[in-house]
Design a protein around this motif. Structure first.
Motif, PDB file in Angstrom:
ATOM      1  N   LYS A  91       0.857  -1.191   0.000  1.00 43.47           N
ATOM      2  CA  LYS A  91       0.000   0.000   0.000  1.00 43.47           C
ATOM      3  C   LYS A  91       0.890   1.237   0.000  1.00 43.47           C
ATOM      4  CE  LYS A  91      -4.082  -2.149   1.988  1.00 43.47           C
ATOM      5  NZ  LYS A  91      -5.196  -2.025   2.953  1.00 43.47           N
ATOM      6  N   GLU A  92       1.017   1.828  -1.182  1.00 43.61           N
ATOM      7  CA  GLU A  92       1.904   2.978  -1.349  1.00 43.61           C
ATOM      8  C   GLU A  92       1.320   4.203  -0.634  1.00 43.61           C
ATOM      9  OE1 GLU A  92       4.692   2.383  -2.818  1.00 43.61           O
ATOM     10  OE2 GLU A  92       4.304   0.564  -3.981  1.00 43.61           O
ATOM     11  N   LEU A  93       2.166   5.189  -0.410  1.00 43.58           N
ATOM     12  CA  LEU A  93       1.734   6.381   0.318  1.00 43.58           C
ATOM     13  C   LEU A  93       0.659   7.159  -0.421  1.00 43.58           C
ATOM     14  CD1 LEU A  93       5.189   7.629   1.660  1.00 43.58           C
ATOM     15  CD2 LEU A  93       3.311   6.729   3.030  1.00 43.58           C
ATOM     16  N   ASP A  94       0.591   7.010  -1.749  1.00 47.04           N
ATOM     17  CA  ASP A  94      -0.441   7.728  -2.516  1.00 47.04           C
ATOM     18  C   ASP A  94      -1.710   6.903  -2.696  1.00 47.04           C
ATOM     19  OD1 ASP A  94       0.299   5.803  -4.330  1.00 47.04           O
ATOM     20  OD2 ASP A  94       0.954   7.201  -5.895  1.00 47.04           O
ATOM     21  N   GLY A  95      -1.749   5.737  -2.056  1.00 49.14           N
ATOM     22  CA  GLY A  95      -2.950   4.915  -2.110  1.00 49.14           C
ATOM     23  C   GLY A  95      -2.956   3.854  -3.190  1.00 49.14           C
ATOM     24  N   THR A  96      -2.000   3.890  -4.099  1.00 41.18           N
ATOM     25  CA  THR A  96      -1.948   2.854  -5.128  1.00 41.18           C
ATOM     26  C   THR A  96      -1.475   1.539  -4.510  1.00 41.18           C
ATOM     27  OG1 THR A  96       0.312   3.496  -5.757  1.00 41.18           O
ATOM     28  CG2 THR A  96      -1.499   4.511  -6.971  1.00 41.18           C
ATOM     29  N   LEU A  97      -1.845   0.445  -5.176  1.00 43.35           N
ATOM     30  CA  LEU A  97      -1.496  -0.888  -4.687  1.00 43.35           C
ATOM     31  C   LEU A  97      -0.536  -1.562  -5.665  1.00 43.35           C
ATOM     32  CD1 LEU A  97      -5.071  -2.136  -3.651  1.00 43.35           C
ATOM     33  CD2 LEU A  97      -3.383  -0.923  -2.239  1.00 43.35           C
ATOM     34  N   THR A  98       0.570  -2.063  -5.142  1.00 43.73           N
ATOM     35  CA  THR A  98       1.516  -2.835  -5.942  1.00 43.73           C
ATOM     36  C   THR A  98       1.382  -4.292  -5.526  1.00 43.73           C
ATOM     37  OG1 THR A  98       3.046  -0.954  -6.021  1.00 43.73           O
ATOM     38  CG2 THR A  98       3.937  -3.132  -6.558  1.00 43.73           C
ATOM     39  N   LYS A  99       1.042  -5.159  -6.481  1.00 43.33           N
ATOM     40  CA  LYS A  99       0.723  -6.553  -6.142  1.00 43.33           C
ATOM     41  C   LYS A  99       1.755  -7.511  -6.729  1.00 43.33           C
ATOM     42  CE  LYS A  99      -2.975  -5.056  -7.712  1.00 43.33           C
ATOM     43  NZ  LYS A  99      -4.249  -4.687  -8.332  1.00 43.33           N
ATOM     44  N   VAL A 232      15.145  -6.537  11.122  1.00 42.16           N
ATOM     45  CA  VAL A 232      14.138  -6.621  10.067  1.00 42.16           C
ATOM     46  C   VAL A 232      13.126  -5.502  10.267  1.00 42.16           C
ATOM     47  CG1 VAL A 232      14.381  -9.080   9.630  1.00 42.16           C
ATOM     48  CG2 VAL A 232      12.894  -8.322  11.463  1.00 42.16           C
ATOM     49  N   ASP A 233      12.653  -4.931   9.172  1.00 43.91           N
ATOM     50  CA  ASP A 233      11.795  -3.754   9.293  1.00 43.91           C
ATOM     51  C   ASP A 233      10.849  -3.673   8.099  1.00 43.91           C
ATOM     52  OD1 ASP A 233      10.648  -1.349   9.879  1.00 43.91           O
ATOM     53  OD2 ASP A 233      12.496  -0.173   9.831  1.00 43.91           O
ATOM     54  N   ARG A 234       9.587  -3.856   8.371  1.00 48.94           N
ATOM     55  CA  ARG A 234       8.528  -3.585   7.404  1.00 48.94           C
ATOM     56  C   ARG A 234       7.196  -3.641   8.147  1.00 48.94           C
ATOM     57  NH1 ARG A 234       8.013  -5.865   1.179  1.00 48.94           N
ATOM     58  NH2 ARG A 234       7.565  -3.776   0.399  1.00 48.94           N
ATOM     59  N   ILE A 235       6.466  -2.562   8.154  1.00 50.81           N
ATOM     60  CA  ILE A 235       5.186  -2.535   8.856  1.00 50.81           C
ATOM     61  C   ILE A 235       4.194  -3.402   8.085  1.00 50.81           C
ATOM     62  CG2 ILE A 235       3.249  -1.102   9.583  1.00 50.81           C
ATOM     63  CD1 ILE A 235       5.284   1.196   9.981  1.00 50.81           C
ATOM     64  N   PHE A 264       8.125   0.581   2.533  1.00 51.14           N
ATOM     65  CA  PHE A 264       9.461   0.543   3.135  1.00 51.14           C
ATOM     66  C   PHE A 264       9.817  -0.880   3.553  1.00 51.14           C
ATOM     67  CE2 PHE A 264      12.459   0.607   6.629  1.00 51.14           C
ATOM     68  CZ  PHE A 264      13.373   1.582   6.274  1.00 51.14           C
ATOM     69  N   LYS A 265      11.061  -1.268   3.328  1.00 51.49           N
ATOM     70  CA  LYS A 265      11.560  -2.542   3.841  1.00 51.49           C
ATOM     71  C   LYS A 265      13.054  -2.424   4.080  1.00 51.49           C
ATOM     72  CE  LYS A 265      12.441  -4.835  -0.622  1.00 51.49           C
ATOM     73  NZ  LYS A 265      12.390  -3.586  -1.402  1.00 51.49           N
TER      74      LYS A 265
END
Length: 499
Positions: A91-99, A232-235, A264-265
């Protein structure tokens, strides 16, 4: 839009809707066993490994996912029915979805159904790495004694029933014993949990168990097994039904359990592998000689920040982390906590732009499309605070410095543990110590210090006069004035002091 069940047979149908594996999954050999195939693993390690499998010459690093506990049966059944495939939705910051449909989990086992199969898989000669996401509480570490907790009934069961273990320690011990008996090479056991010195932690706890369970195995482990630390880091919030429905309606992918996460990762790994390892650095991981500065920064800022937002936000009645961080007073409180109490104890972070990192955390927490549930963040707080917040408290106390903000958070947690927010709505408290927390929270209504007597969480913090005073003052203020006014007043006091 026509939808199809996610599985190997239908995979090619999704090529226009998502990135799909372009490697032949049938050619992938399992080289990694992973314990705990929940959302975080699937948003992080499994994704990195999937990206690596797209490169030529990297077909030895498929993952066998182990569902360790009884309540993990749902994820096991889901992966089994989907041939190990799942959709990662960023879920990108602009609301678009990368699948991305991830294909790196090529085998899966349900430990309670067949413990022997799990032990044999871990002991197989192809396995070079065993990785773990077993949560902070899974390491069986007692904060009060600073030792392995042999009083845990599950540990006692494993000692008495070595061929049918229920904990990670029983499984690892029997698998390593089998490797020794087969005269196989050693491997790396790599924690991916939010525990400072996570490699050292699993090493110390495992050796403590082995010393009692299989003492003749100790020397072999010390010579043949490495325990690399990692950060490790990714919400990765819990998946909601709306995520599943949206994926079906907009992409035609009928995935029973997709994973959602932020863009973010980060993965920082100590390069300490006794056997071969994947070239994860080719897909963005960092291999370093010392992980400590990175993990200390992340645990003390991101993970602690999550807990701060969760506890304060829960009392205020917020449901998600983005709601809490968009509350100006709570956001300012978190920034002050990071600047005034955490930053001074982080030490030298060579090569890290700390100011930028803290700023980025506020942005990440505020991603309105992530909707990370506050009850998820607040779950198992009794295992989290000793790792995320109390090290900062103890370091500040050693320097005779401020602990007012951290003490305020813990006072708020004591009130949270009563089980209702300030609007009178019941809170969902998911914690291994839920009964103890509630009991001590009730006692704290008469004497606030009683909450600090939970030694497995707080150790001897109840004996620190500066902390107890700050905590008690905050407790009384929150009860009397409410969380909002207290946060605003404390922010003002701290700002006036640092001007």
């Amino acid at each position: 839009m026509t939808s199809y069940k996610l599985n190997s047979e239908n995979l090619s149908k999704f090529a226009d809707s998502a990135a799909i594996p372009t490697y032949d999954r049938a050619d992938v050999k399992v080289g990694i066993v992973h314990i705990g195939i929940g959302g975080f693993h699937r948003a992080h390690e499994a994704y990195y490994t999937d990206q690596l499998l797209h490169e030529d010459g990297n077909k030895d690093w498929g993952i066998c996912g182990i569902a360790l506990l009884d309540f993990d049966q749902k994820i096991y059944n889901t992966l089994k029915n989907q041939d190990g495939l799942y959709t990662l939705i960023v879920k990108e910051l602009d609301g678009t979805l990368t699948k991305t449909i991830v294909g790196s989990i090529v085998e899966y086992l349900f430990a309670p159904e067949n413990p022997i199969a799990v032990i044999e898989k871990m002991a197989h000669s192809d396995i070079k790495i065993i990785t773990l996401t077993i949560t902070e509480g899974g390491y069986n570490y007692n904060e009060a004694t600073k030792r392995f907790d042999f009083e845990n009934p599950l540990i006692q069961h494993d000692l008495e029933n070595p061929a049918a273990p229920k904990t990670i320690f029983g499984y690892l011990t029997q698998a390593l014993k089998s490797r020794k008996e087969q005269k196989l090479k050693g491997l790396a056991i790599q924690s991916c949990d939010n525990v400072q010195g996570n490699g050292h932690m699993i090493q110390d706890m495992l050796l403590s168990y082995v010393e009692k369970a299989e003492p003749s195995l100790l020397d072999w482990i010390k010579k043949n097994v490495s325990f690399p630390n990692s950060m490790v880091d990714r919400i990765t919030p819990a998946t909601n039904q709306s995520d599943i429905t949206e994926l079906i309606n907009n992409s035609g992918i009928d995935d029973a359990w997709p994973v959602v996460c932020e863009p973010f990762k980060q993965w920082v790994i100590e390069d300490d592998f006794v056997a071969q390892r994947p070239a994860w650095e080719n897909v963005g991981a960092q291999f370093v000689p010392d992980v400590v500065p990175y993990e200390k920064m992340k645990l003390s800022l991101l993970n602690a920040g999550h807990s701060v937002l969760g506890i304060l936000g829960a009392l205020k009645g917020y449901a998600t982390i983005d709601e809490a961080v968009h509350d100006p007073a709570i956001s300012q409180f978190l920034s002050l906590y990071m600047d005034v109490e955490v930053t001074p104890v982080l030490g030298n972070l060579e090569g890290v732009d700390l100011k930028n990192y803290k700023h980025s955390l506020i942005q990440r927490f505020g991603n309105i499309y992530i909707k990370d549930q506050i009850d998820r963040i607040c779950s198992e707080t009794s295992a989290k605070l000793p790792i995320f917040i109390l090290p900062t408290v103890n370091a500040q106390l050693n320097e005779n410095s401020s602990v007012k903000l951290a003490a305020f958070v813990i006072a708020a947690w004591a009130i949270y543990s009563l089980g209702t927010d300030e609007n009178g709505k019941d809170l969902v408290i998911k914690d291994a110590l839920a009964d103890t927390l509630h009991e001590k929270a009730l006692e704290a209504k008469v004497e606030p210090k009683q909450f600090l007597t939970i030694e497995s969480v707080f150790g001897d913090l109840k004996n620190s006069e500066p902390f107890v005073n700050a905590y008690t003052e905050s407790y009384h203020n929150i009860i009397k004035h409410g969380i909002e006014k207290c946060v605003v007043d404390l922010n003002s006091k701290v700002l006036n002091k640092i001007k």
